[in-house]
Design a protein around this motif. Structure first.
Motif, PDB file in Angstrom:
ATOM      1  N   PRO A 110       0.926  -1.172  -0.019  1.00  0.00           N
ATOM      2  CA  PRO A 110      -0.094   0.027  -0.105  1.00  0.00           C
ATOM      3  C   PRO A 110       0.743   1.217   0.075  1.00  0.00           C
ATOM      4  O   PRO A 110       1.889   1.218   0.530  1.00  0.00           O
ATOM      5  N   SER A 111       0.571   2.286  -0.498  1.00  0.00           N
ATOM      6  CA  SER A 111       1.214   3.697  -0.527  1.00  0.00           C
ATOM      7  C   SER A 111       1.256   4.149   0.723  1.00  0.00           C
ATOM      8  O   SER A 111       0.342   4.082   1.540  1.00  0.00           O
ATOM      9  N   TYR A 112       2.138   5.122   0.693  1.00  0.00           N
ATOM     10  CA  TYR A 112       2.237   5.803   2.070  1.00  0.00           C
ATOM     11  C   TYR A 112       1.152   6.625   2.301  1.00  0.00           C
ATOM     12  O   TYR A 112       0.706   6.841   3.464  1.00  0.00           O
ATOM     13  N   TYR A 113       0.763   7.227   1.213  1.00  0.00           N
ATOM     14  CA  TYR A 113      -0.697   8.141   1.352  1.00  0.00           C
ATOM     15  C   TYR A 113      -1.820   7.250   1.754  1.00  0.00           C
ATOM     16  O   TYR A 113      -2.598   7.751   2.883  1.00  0.00           O
ATOM     17  N   ILE A 171      -1.992   4.501   3.544  1.00  0.00           N
ATOM     18  CA  ILE A 171      -1.419   4.165   5.083  1.00  0.00           C
ATOM     19  C   ILE A 171      -1.908   5.325   5.970  1.00  0.00           C
ATOM     20  O   ILE A 171      -2.425   5.274   6.986  1.00  0.00           O
ATOM     21  N   SER A 172      -1.337   6.439   5.407  1.00  0.00           N
ATOM     22  CA  SER A 172      -1.224   7.867   6.435  1.00  0.00           C
ATOM     23  C   SER A 172      -2.834   8.075   6.635  1.00  0.00           C
ATOM     24  O   SER A 172      -3.517   8.492   7.576  1.00  0.00           O
ATOM     25  N   SER A 173      -3.631   8.003   5.478  1.00  0.00           N
ATOM     26  CA  SER A 173      -5.053   8.011   5.510  1.00  0.00           C
ATOM     27  C   SER A 173      -5.595   7.370   6.392  1.00  0.00           C
ATOM     28  O   SER A 173      -6.826   7.548   7.045  1.00  0.00           O
ATOM     29  N   ALA A 174      -5.330   6.008   6.111  1.00  0.00           N
ATOM     30  CA  ALA A 174      -6.042   4.917   7.154  1.00  0.00           C
ATOM     31  C   ALA A 174      -5.720   5.296   8.628  1.00  0.00           C
ATOM     32  O   ALA A 174      -6.640   5.029   9.496  1.00  0.00           O
ATOM     33  N   ILE A 175      -4.556   5.580   8.854  1.00  0.00           N
ATOM     34  CA  ILE A 175      -4.209   5.986  10.360  1.00  0.00           C
ATOM     35  C   ILE A 175      -5.034   7.191  10.700  1.00  0.00           C
ATOM     36  O   ILE A 175      -5.381   7.035  12.086  1.00  0.00           O
ATOM     37  N   ASP A 176      -5.272   8.160   9.736  1.00  0.00           N
ATOM     38  CA  ASP A 176      -6.032   9.163  10.332  1.00  0.00           C
ATOM     39  C   ASP A 176      -7.490   8.943  10.441  1.00  0.00           C
ATOM     40  O   ASP A 176      -8.249   9.808  10.899  1.00  0.00           O
ATOM     41  N   GLY A 177      -7.908   7.527  10.116  1.00  0.00           N
ATOM     42  CA  GLY A 177      -9.297   7.353  10.356  1.00  0.00           C
ATOM     43  C   GLY A 177     -10.323   7.350   9.078  1.00  0.00           C
ATOM     44  O   GLY A 177     -11.662   6.941   9.154  1.00  0.00           O
ATOM     45  N   ASN A 178      -9.768   7.260   8.036  1.00  0.00           N
ATOM     46  CA  ASN A 178     -10.350   7.626   6.750  1.00  0.00           C
ATOM     47  C   ASN A 178     -10.897   5.966   6.571  1.00  0.00           C
ATOM     48  O   ASN A 178     -10.112   4.982   6.277  1.00  0.00           O
ATOM     49  N   LYS A 206      -9.450  -0.401   2.101  1.00  0.00           N
ATOM     50  CA  LYS A 206      -8.755  -0.623   0.707  1.00  0.00           C
ATOM     51  C   LYS A 206      -7.395  -1.201   1.418  1.00  0.00           C
ATOM     52  O   LYS A 206      -6.851  -2.348   0.548  1.00  0.00           O
ATOM     53  N   ILE A 207      -6.943  -0.995   2.653  1.00  0.00           N
ATOM     54  CA  ILE A 207      -5.926  -1.799   3.081  1.00  0.00           C
ATOM     55  C   ILE A 207      -6.289  -3.319   3.648  1.00  0.00           C
ATOM     56  O   ILE A 207      -5.573  -4.024   3.227  1.00  0.00           O
ATOM     57  N   LEU A 208      -7.675  -3.226   4.206  1.00  0.00           N
ATOM     58  CA  LEU A 208      -7.937  -4.624   4.185  1.00  0.00           C
ATOM     59  C   LEU A 208      -8.534  -5.480   3.032  1.00  0.00           C
ATOM     60  O   LEU A 208      -8.079  -6.565   3.203  1.00  0.00           O
ATOM     61  N   LEU A 209      -8.944  -4.730   1.905  1.00  0.00           N
ATOM     62  CA  LEU A 209      -8.933  -5.616   0.832  1.00  0.00           C
ATOM     63  C   LEU A 209      -7.660  -5.908   0.232  1.00  0.00           C
ATOM     64  O   LEU A 209      -7.577  -6.999  -0.434  1.00  0.00           O
ATOM     65  N   PHE A 210      -6.479  -5.177   0.142  1.00  0.00           N
ATOM     66  CA  PHE A 210      -5.328  -5.459  -0.129  1.00  0.00           C
ATOM     67  C   PHE A 210      -4.791  -6.752   0.434  1.00  0.00           C
ATOM     68  O   PHE A 210      -4.241  -7.578  -0.212  1.00  0.00           O
ATOM     69  N   MET A 231      -4.320  -2.496  15.170  1.00  0.00           N
ATOM     70  CA  MET A 231      -3.203  -1.988  14.974  1.00  0.00           C
ATOM     71  C   MET A 231      -3.095  -0.616  13.951  1.00  0.00           C
ATOM     72  O   MET A 231      -2.132   0.399  14.296  1.00  0.00           O
ATOM     73  N   ILE A 232      -3.909  -0.491  13.040  1.00  0.00           N
ATOM     74  CA  ILE A 232      -4.110   0.660  12.320  1.00  0.00           C
ATOM     75  C   ILE A 232      -4.399   2.022  13.264  1.00  0.00           C
ATOM     76  O   ILE A 232      -3.814   2.898  13.079  1.00  0.00           O
ATOM     77  N   CYS A 233      -5.348   1.689  14.108  1.00  0.00           N
ATOM     78  CA  CYS A 233      -5.712   2.861  15.044  1.00  0.00           C
ATOM     79  C   CYS A 233      -4.760   3.366  15.870  1.00  0.00           C
ATOM     80  O   CYS A 233      -4.590   4.293  16.317  1.00  0.00           O
ATOM     81  N   ASP A 234      -3.886   2.137  16.363  1.00  0.00           N
ATOM     82  CA  ASP A 234      -2.843   2.642  17.300  1.00  0.00           C
ATOM     83  C   ASP A 234      -1.500   2.858  16.758  1.00  0.00           C
ATOM     84  O   ASP A 234      -0.508   3.569  17.195  1.00  0.00           O
ATOM     85  N   PHE A 235      -1.341   2.866  15.441  1.00  0.00           N
ATOM     86  CA  PHE A 235      -0.212   3.150  14.562  1.00  0.00           C
ATOM     87  C   PHE A 235       0.191   4.568  14.418  1.00  0.00           C
ATOM     88  O   PHE A 235      -0.712   5.463  14.318  1.00  0.00           O
ATOM     89  N   GLU A 236       1.240   5.033  14.645  1.00  0.00           N
ATOM     90  CA  GLU A 236       1.841   6.359  14.611  1.00  0.00           C
ATOM     91  C   GLU A 236       3.057   6.382  13.821  1.00  0.00           C
ATOM     92  O   GLU A 236       3.737   5.623  13.763  1.00  0.00           O
ATOM     93  N   ILE A 237       2.951   7.387  12.795  1.00  0.00           N
ATOM     94  CA  ILE A 237       4.264   7.892  12.076  1.00  0.00           C
ATOM     95  C   ILE A 237       5.001   8.797  12.607  1.00  0.00           C
ATOM     96  O   ILE A 237       4.672   9.891  12.640  1.00  0.00           O
ATOM     97  N   PRO A 238       6.404   8.587  13.003  1.00  0.00           N
ATOM     98  CA  PRO A 238       6.961   9.541  13.512  1.00  0.00           C
ATOM     99  C   PRO A 238       7.409  10.738  12.565  1.00  0.00           C
ATOM    100  O   PRO A 238       7.648  10.411  11.256  1.00  0.00           O
ATOM    101  N   LEU A 239       7.163  11.941  12.887  1.00  0.00           N
ATOM    102  CA  LEU A 239       7.608  13.060  12.159  1.00  0.00           C
ATOM    103  C   LEU A 239       8.778  13.442  12.511  1.00  0.00           C
ATOM    104  O   LEU A 239       9.156  13.789  13.772  1.00  0.00           O
ATOM    105  N   HIS A 240       9.661  13.910  11.628  1.00  0.00           N
ATOM    106  CA  HIS A 240      11.076  14.291  11.965  1.00  0.00           C
ATOM    107  C   HIS A 240      11.313  15.961  11.678  1.00  0.00           C
ATOM    108  O   HIS A 240      10.652  16.096  10.790  1.00  0.00           O
ATOM    109  N   GLU A 241      11.732  16.438  12.358  1.00  0.00           N
ATOM    110  CA  GLU A 241      11.829  17.866  12.226  1.00  0.00           C
ATOM    111  C   GLU A 241      12.862  18.275  11.135  1.00  0.00           C
ATOM    112  O   GLU A 241      13.972  17.528  11.376  1.00  0.00           O
TER     113      GLU A 241
END
Length: 79
Positions: free
Chosen positions: A6-9, A11-18, A24-28, A67-77
């Motif tokens: 799956p693309s980064y976009y 995954i990040s959309s799923a993490i945001d609750g979309n 789509k991730i579950l279907l993948f 896991m999707i709900c609990d996942f965090e993508i670290p943002l680097h400054e």
């Protein structure tokens, strides 16, 4: 299979609750999940059939959702 992951976009959309992104991730991953849930089933004559254990598949899907709900993508400054 068109995409290997799956693309980064997505995954990040799923993490945001979309919800469409989560679906789509579950279907993948659905074919892989189904393959992991194959179990032998015996009929009254002793014939063996391989079938998907839907209870196990539901548990795995539920774990992925958690896991999707609990996942965090670290943002680097940026320096």
């Amino acid at each position: 299979m068109k995409n290997k992951h799956p693309s980064y976009y997505l995954i990040s959309s799923a993490i945001d609750g979309n919800e469409p992104a989560i679906e789509k991730i579950l279907l993948f991953y659905d074919p892989y999940i189904s393959k992991c849930c194959l179990r032998p089933l015996y009929d009254e004559y002793g014939n063996v059939y391989i079938t998907v254990d839907m209870e196990l598949k539901g548990r795995i899907r539920e774990a992925i959702l958690k896991m999707i709900c609990d996942f965090e993508i670290p943002l680097h400054e940026i320096e």
